[in-house]
Write a protein that holds these residues in place. Sequence first.
Motif, PDB file in Angstrom:
ATOM      1  N   UNK A   1       0.842  -1.209   0.000  1.00  0.00           N
ATOM      2  CA  UNK A   1       0.000   0.000   0.000  1.00  0.00           C
ATOM      3  C   UNK A   1       0.872   1.252   0.000  1.00  0.00           C
ATOM      4  N   UNK A   2       1.945   1.213   0.763  1.00  0.00           N
ATOM      5  CA  UNK A   2       2.869   2.348   0.798  1.00  0.00           C
ATOM      6  C   UNK A   2       3.476   2.596  -0.582  1.00  0.00           C
ATOM      7  N   UNK A   3       4.004   1.550  -1.193  1.00  0.00           N
ATOM      8  CA  UNK A   3       4.629   1.711  -2.503  1.00  0.00           C
ATOM      9  C   UNK A   3       3.597   2.108  -3.559  1.00  0.00           C
TER      10      UNK A   3
ATOM     11  N   UNK B   1       3.980   2.373   8.557  1.00  0.00           N
ATOM     12  CA  UNK B   1       5.187   1.567   8.642  1.00  0.00           C
ATOM     13  C   UNK B   1       5.934   1.929   9.917  1.00  0.00           C
ATOM     14  N   UNK B   2       6.941   1.126  10.235  1.00  0.00           N
ATOM     15  CA  UNK B   2       7.675   1.324  11.478  1.00  0.00           C
ATOM     16  C   UNK B   2       8.543   2.577  11.437  1.00  0.00           C
TER      17      UNK B   2
ATOM     18  N   UNK C   1       3.039   8.906   0.664  1.00  0.00           N
ATOM     19  CA  UNK C   1       2.823   7.470   0.468  1.00  0.00           C
ATOM     20  C   UNK C   1       2.226   6.819   1.709  1.00  0.00           C
ATOM     21  N   UNK C   2       2.693   7.213   2.878  1.00  0.00           N
ATOM     22  CA  UNK C   2       2.160   6.659   4.115  1.00  0.00           C
ATOM     23  C   UNK C   2       0.702   7.079   4.325  1.00  0.00           C
TER      24      UNK C   2
ATOM     25  N   UNK D   1      17.675 -14.058  21.024  1.00  0.00           N
ATOM     26  CA  UNK D   1      16.618 -13.983  20.011  1.00  0.00           C
ATOM     27  C   UNK D   1      15.312 -13.468  20.616  1.00  0.00           C
ATOM     28  N   UNK D   2      14.954 -13.980  21.789  1.00  0.00           N
ATOM     29  CA  UNK D   2      13.711 -13.561  22.441  1.00  0.00           C
ATOM     30  C   UNK D   2      13.739 -12.073  22.791  1.00  0.00           C
ATOM     31  N   UNK D   3      14.845 -11.619  23.364  1.00  0.00           N
ATOM     32  CA  UNK D   3      14.966 -10.207  23.743  1.00  0.00           C
ATOM     33  C   UNK D   3      14.948  -9.312  22.515  1.00  0.00           C
ATOM     34  N   UNK D   4      15.670  -9.724  21.485  1.00  0.00           N
ATOM     35  CA  UNK D   4      15.737  -8.926  20.251  1.00  0.00           C
ATOM     36  C   UNK D   4      14.354  -8.749  19.634  1.00  0.00           C
ATOM     37  N   UNK D   5      13.584  -9.818  19.595  1.00  0.00           N
ATOM     38  CA  UNK D   5      12.240  -9.739  19.022  1.00  0.00           C
ATOM     39  C   UNK D   5      11.338  -8.836  19.855  1.00  0.00           C
ATOM     40  N   UNK D   6      11.466  -8.934  21.168  1.00  0.00           N
ATOM     41  CA  UNK D   6      10.634  -8.100  22.038  1.00  0.00           C
ATOM     42  C   UNK D   6      10.939  -6.619  21.826  1.00  0.00           C
ATOM     43  N   UNK D   7      12.218  -6.280  21.750  1.00  0.00           N
ATOM     44  CA  UNK D   7      12.602  -4.881  21.556  1.00  0.00           C
ATOM     45  C   UNK D   7      12.196  -4.400  20.165  1.00  0.00           C
ATOM     46  N   UNK D   8      12.257  -5.277  19.180  1.00  0.00           N
ATOM     47  CA  UNK D   8      11.813  -4.909  17.831  1.00  0.00           C
ATOM     48  C   UNK D   8      10.332  -4.559  17.830  1.00  0.00           C
ATOM     49  N   UNK D   9       9.543  -5.304  18.590  1.00  0.00           N
ATOM     50  CA  UNK D   9       8.111  -5.011  18.694  1.00  0.00           C
ATOM     51  C   UNK D   9       7.877  -3.672  19.380  1.00  0.00           C
ATOM     52  N   UNK D  10       8.665  -3.383  20.403  1.00  0.00           N
ATOM     53  CA  UNK D  10       8.493  -2.139  21.153  1.00  0.00           C
ATOM     54  C   UNK D  10       8.929  -0.919  20.353  1.00  0.00           C
ATOM     55  N   UNK D  11      10.017  -1.045  19.610  1.00  0.00           N
ATOM     56  CA  UNK D  11      10.616   0.124  18.952  1.00  0.00           C
ATOM     57  C   UNK D  11      10.272   0.254  17.484  1.00  0.00           C
ATOM     58  N   UNK D  12       9.898  -0.857  16.835  1.00  0.00           N
ATOM     59  CA  UNK D  12       9.687  -0.826  15.395  1.00  0.00           C
ATOM     60  C   UNK D  12      10.990  -0.821  14.621  1.00  0.00           C
ATOM     61  N   UNK D  13      12.107  -1.051  15.306  1.00  0.00           N
ATOM     62  CA  UNK D  13      13.406  -1.029  14.647  1.00  0.00           C
ATOM     63  C   UNK D  13      13.707  -2.375  13.984  1.00  0.00           C
ATOM     64  N   UNK D  14      14.633  -2.354  13.027  1.00  0.00           N
ATOM     65  CA  UNK D  14      15.112  -3.579  12.402  1.00  0.00           C
ATOM     66  C   UNK D  14      15.829  -4.433  13.443  1.00  0.00           C
ATOM     67  N   UNK D  15      15.559  -5.739  13.415  1.00  0.00           N
ATOM     68  CA  UNK D  15      16.226  -6.629  14.358  1.00  0.00           C
ATOM     69  C   UNK D  15      17.735  -6.617  14.159  1.00  0.00           C
TER      70      UNK D  15
END
Length: 353
Positions: free
Chosen positions: A118-120, A165-166, A179-180, A286-300
């Motif tokens: 949708x963005x593109x 998007x993030x 676009x957003x 891996x678990x911590x990285x995924x959790x922080x990615x969900x919180x911040x929207x940043x790339x893992x």
Amino acid sequence: MGRTKNHRGQGLGATDPVPVWAEWTDEQLLDLRMCDLDLRLEGTFYQEPMAQLARELETRRLTFRPHFWISDEWFTPDGVPGIAVPFYLAHPRLTKLEASQMLEVEGGTRDWCMRILRHEAGHAIENAYLLRRRRRRQKLFGRSSQPYPEYYTPRPYSRSFVRHLDVWYAQSHPDEDFAETFAVWLDPHSLWKERYRGWPVIKKLDFMDRLMGELAGTTPVVTGRQLLDPLPRIYKTLRDHYEEKRKHYGIGRTPSYDTDLKKLFSDGPTHAKNPSAAEFLRRTRKEIRRRVAEWTGEYQYTIDQVLEGMIERCQASKLHLTQHKEQAKLDFAILLTVQTMNYLHSGRHKVAL
């Protein structure tokens, strides 16, 4: 047309039931040139999301339909009413390689893929109807001639931009803002009138609603089907591609984490027999990285660079846990989030797409 051959002289064509490279190890696959993948869009993961995008455009009575081609990443070239999609979602083996190289697969779920499409499509329809020339568009979103930043510093609490998007991507450039906003408007489940009621950004959404109403049933001005950087013309190897990609999303600085880490862990004799903080973080990485990615929207991958630096400091300082593992995991995830957000606000945040 003859099928592309690999260095062993075996066919790599997508018409083969199983491409020969599908059985290769990561190391073998990384030495393959991208042009030799010989991929097609038909019958892949992309087929249904692209069909859904067409249905959403049809529901809005828009006759515009972007054309698609496979390249090395998601993008819509300036002036082209079409969308390039990344190679790695066109075959499960390549999706697996992407995950191993980048720790995640951008657009790898149906919902994520639709958000990107949708963005593109917002970029593509703006190109198709030459919408950047409209004064109201320029007044609300800014001028497209503004240079694209290599980095940008978002304002997380701003209500002048939609959130789609993030990493608050609408704030990176006027074209991304457009676009957003289009993506939120197009999404049948966004409920944008309710969600953004009272926000300054509602002016942009109302404008988008009126603008697309004007375009409904009309023929695009630009109808060419130009392809920029199609996969058959990308001659670098997958190894070179991922080295460049990791460099782009990596972190070019080495901040000190010692003070914060010693508040959470200890190098004192009282805790010397407790589990090593470095080993604990490696096990739960891996678990911590995924959790922080969900919180911040940043790339893992970006988060993992911060995490790796913190693990190294824990090991060098011989730090040990001071509390129960579950609490330590939560507290460290919060600390990692803070460090990631510090990076995000440092003015060196990478534009993601």
